[in-house]
Write a protein that holds these residues in place. Structure first.
Motif, PDB file in Angstrom:
ATOM      1  N   TYR A  62       0.809  -1.219   0.000  1.00 19.52           N
ATOM      2  CA  TYR A  62       0.000   0.000   0.000  1.00 19.52           C
ATOM      3  C   TYR A  62       0.842   1.268   0.000  1.00 19.52           C
ATOM      4  O   TYR A  62       0.316   2.352  -0.145  1.00 19.52           O
ATOM      5  CB  TYR A  62      -0.925   0.020   1.216  1.00 19.52           C
ATOM      6  CG  TYR A  62      -1.909  -1.114   1.216  1.00 19.52           C
ATOM      7  CD1 TYR A  62      -2.882  -1.213   0.227  1.00 19.52           C
ATOM      8  CD2 TYR A  62      -1.857  -2.103   2.186  1.00 19.52           C
ATOM      9  CE1 TYR A  62      -3.774  -2.261   0.213  1.00 19.52           C
ATOM     10  CE2 TYR A  62      -2.756  -3.152   2.178  1.00 19.52           C
ATOM     11  CZ  TYR A  62      -3.710  -3.223   1.191  1.00 19.52           C
ATOM     12  OH  TYR A  62      -4.592  -4.259   1.182  1.00 19.52           O
ATOM     13  N   LEU A  63       2.133   1.131   0.189  1.00 21.04           N
ATOM     14  CA  LEU A  63       3.016   2.287   0.236  1.00 21.04           C
ATOM     15  C   LEU A  63       3.735   2.447  -1.088  1.00 21.04           C
ATOM     16  O   LEU A  63       4.119   1.463  -1.703  1.00 21.04           O
ATOM     17  CB  LEU A  63       4.047   2.126   1.352  1.00 21.04           C
ATOM     18  CG  LEU A  63       3.507   1.925   2.762  1.00 21.04           C
ATOM     19  CD1 LEU A  63       4.662   1.703   3.733  1.00 21.04           C
ATOM     20  CD2 LEU A  63       2.679   3.114   3.197  1.00 21.04           C
ATOM     21  N   THR A  64       3.926   3.683  -1.470  1.00 22.13           N
ATOM     22  CA  THR A  64       4.716   3.897  -2.682  1.00 22.13           C
ATOM     23  C   THR A  64       6.188   3.676  -2.349  1.00 22.13           C
ATOM     24  O   THR A  64       6.611   3.814  -1.193  1.00 22.13           O
ATOM     25  CB  THR A  64       4.544   5.336  -3.220  1.00 22.13           C
ATOM     26  OG1 THR A  64       5.088   6.239  -2.248  1.00 22.13           O
ATOM     27  CG2 THR A  64       3.091   5.655  -3.506  1.00 22.13           C
ATOM     28  N   LYS A  65       6.961   3.356  -3.346  1.00 23.08           N
ATOM     29  CA  LYS A  65       8.398   3.162  -3.147  1.00 23.08           C
ATOM     30  C   LYS A  65       9.034   4.440  -2.598  1.00 23.08           C
ATOM     31  O   LYS A  65       9.884   4.389  -1.717  1.00 23.08           O
ATOM     32  CB  LYS A  65       9.049   2.758  -4.467  1.00 23.08           C
ATOM     33  CG  LYS A  65      10.508   2.460  -4.339  1.00 23.08           C
ATOM     34  CD  LYS A  65      11.084   1.978  -5.645  1.00 23.08           C
ATOM     35  CE  LYS A  65      12.555   1.705  -5.492  1.00 23.08           C
ATOM     36  NZ  LYS A  65      13.152   1.187  -6.702  1.00 23.08           N
ATOM     37  N   GLU A  66       8.585   5.579  -3.088  1.00 23.31           N
ATOM     38  CA  GLU A  66       9.124   6.848  -2.623  1.00 23.31           C
ATOM     39  C   GLU A  66       8.850   7.053  -1.133  1.00 23.31           C
ATOM     40  O   GLU A  66       9.698   7.521  -0.390  1.00 23.31           O
ATOM     41  CB  GLU A  66       8.533   8.017  -3.424  1.00 23.31           C
ATOM     42  CG  GLU A  66       8.948   8.056  -4.880  1.00 23.31           C
ATOM     43  CD  GLU A  66       8.233   7.025  -5.767  1.00 23.31           C
ATOM     44  OE1 GLU A  66       7.144   6.536  -5.375  1.00 23.31           O
ATOM     45  OE2 GLU A  66       8.776   6.696  -6.826  1.00 23.31           O
ATOM     46  N   TYR A  67       7.647   6.683  -0.701  1.00 24.81           N
ATOM     47  CA  TYR A  67       7.279   6.869   0.699  1.00 24.81           C
ATOM     48  C   TYR A  67       8.154   6.021   1.614  1.00 24.81           C
ATOM     49  O   TYR A  67       8.752   6.516   2.561  1.00 24.81           O
ATOM     50  CB  TYR A  67       5.803   6.530   0.925  1.00 24.81           C
ATOM     51  CG  TYR A  67       5.368   6.726   2.355  1.00 24.81           C
ATOM     52  CD1 TYR A  67       4.923   7.965   2.787  1.00 24.81           C
ATOM     53  CD2 TYR A  67       5.436   5.684   3.274  1.00 24.81           C
ATOM     54  CE1 TYR A  67       4.553   8.158   4.110  1.00 24.81           C
ATOM     55  CE2 TYR A  67       5.069   5.867   4.591  1.00 24.81           C
ATOM     56  CZ  TYR A  67       4.624   7.110   4.999  1.00 24.81           C
ATOM     57  OH  TYR A  67       4.266   7.297   6.300  1.00 24.81           O
ATOM     58  N   TYR A  68       8.225   4.694   1.344  1.00 27.43           N
ATOM     59  CA  TYR A  68       9.014   3.873   2.263  1.00 27.43           C
ATOM     60  C   TYR A  68      10.504   4.137   2.127  1.00 27.43           C
ATOM     61  O   TYR A  68      11.254   4.008   3.100  1.00 27.43           O
ATOM     62  CB  TYR A  68       8.647   2.380   2.208  1.00 27.43           C
ATOM     63  CG  TYR A  68       9.072   1.578   1.023  1.00 27.43           C
ATOM     64  CD1 TYR A  68      10.373   1.123   0.887  1.00 27.43           C
ATOM     65  CD2 TYR A  68       8.148   1.201   0.051  1.00 27.43           C
ATOM     66  CE1 TYR A  68      10.750   0.345  -0.191  1.00 27.43           C
ATOM     67  CE2 TYR A  68       8.524   0.418  -1.028  1.00 27.43           C
ATOM     68  CZ  TYR A  68       9.821  -0.005  -1.144  1.00 27.43           C
ATOM     69  OH  TYR A  68      10.202  -0.781  -2.207  1.00 27.43           O
ATOM     70  N   SER A  69      10.973   4.567   0.957  1.00 29.11           N
ATOM     71  CA  SER A  69      12.388   4.924   0.811  1.00 29.11           C
ATOM     72  C   SER A  69      12.731   6.122   1.693  1.00 29.11           C
ATOM     73  O   SER A  69      13.760   6.133   2.373  1.00 29.11           O
ATOM     74  CB  SER A  69      12.732   5.242  -0.641  1.00 29.11           C
ATOM     75  OG  SER A  69      12.667   4.083  -1.418  1.00 29.11           O
ATOM     76  N   GLU A  70      11.878   7.125   1.680  1.00 30.74           N
ATOM     77  CA  GLU A  70      12.095   8.311   2.526  1.00 30.74           C
ATOM     78  C   GLU A  70      12.028   7.946   4.003  1.00 30.74           C
ATOM     79  O   GLU A  70      12.806   8.456   4.812  1.00 30.74           O
ATOM     80  CB  GLU A  70      11.101   9.422   2.196  1.00 30.74           C
ATOM     81  CG  GLU A  70      11.382  10.117   0.886  1.00 30.74           C
ATOM     82  CD  GLU A  70      12.794  10.700   0.820  1.00 30.74           C
ATOM     83  OE1 GLU A  70      13.224  11.372   1.783  1.00 30.74           O
ATOM     84  OE2 GLU A  70      13.476  10.484  -0.201  1.00 30.74           O
ATOM     85  N   GLU A 101      16.937  -3.034  -1.521  1.00 31.74           N
ATOM     86  CA  GLU A 101      16.439  -1.657  -1.437  1.00 31.74           C
ATOM     87  C   GLU A 101      16.498  -1.132  -0.010  1.00 31.74           C
ATOM     88  O   GLU A 101      16.906   0.007   0.221  1.00 31.74           O
ATOM     89  CB  GLU A 101      14.992  -1.580  -1.937  1.00 31.74           C
ATOM     90  CG  GLU A 101      14.842  -1.732  -3.423  1.00 31.74           C
ATOM     91  CD  GLU A 101      13.386  -1.623  -3.852  1.00 31.74           C
ATOM     92  OE1 GLU A 101      12.634  -0.811  -3.278  1.00 31.74           O
ATOM     93  OE2 GLU A 101      13.005  -2.369  -4.762  1.00 31.74           O
TER      94      GLU A 101
END
Length: 139
Positions: A62-70, A101
């Motif tokens: 449910y999380l975008t890659k950008e969100y969990y990366s940040e 990642e």
């Protein structure tokens, strides 16, 4: 219930079914019984499993890659990321490469792979405990 649950004859039947499913690869029937005992209730015809709908699906989906990366980049304390060799990332193709990642997002993340399924802490408690102890002693 917001969705229907399968009814099982008894705890032994459900534990056997779990031990044969992909999510529980590597757990014998006795270990699966421990899981069954804590998340079932009696119902007409036998027992049914309880589920927390929030945990029904992997939250990373449910999380975008950008969100969990940040989020991972923002961590300021050491984190131990334990993963079973036959765990969720081995079962879900969508999560292949996730460990790389996660590790590359922040040098404070230590990644250890432990032999076993998603519930490796049950099938391999010694290695799990040793990994945690080593991490705690080094941080």
């Amino acid at each position: 219930d917001s969705f229907r649950c399968k009814v099982y004859k008894d705890e032994n039947t459900l534990a056997k079914a779990k031990s044969e499913s992909a999510w529980y690869v590597g757990l014998d029937v006795e270990l699966c019984k421990l899981i069954v005992e804590r998340n079932t209730v009696p119902c007409q015809g036998g027992i049914k499993q309880l589920y927390d709908p929030k945990l029904r699906y992997s939250s990373l989906l449910y999380l975008t890659k950008e969100y969990y990366s940040e989020f991972l980049k923002s961590l300021e304390k050491p984190v131990l990321y334990l993963e079973g060799t036959k765990g969720v990332t081995a079962i879900l193709p969508l999560l292949k490469g996730l460990a790389e990642e996660v590790k590359s997002a922040n040098s404070l993340i230590e990644h250890k792979i432990i032999e076993g399924p998603h519930h490796f802490h049950m099938s391999n408690p010694e290695s799990t405990a040793q990994s945690i102890e080593n991490f705690m002693n080094s941080n």
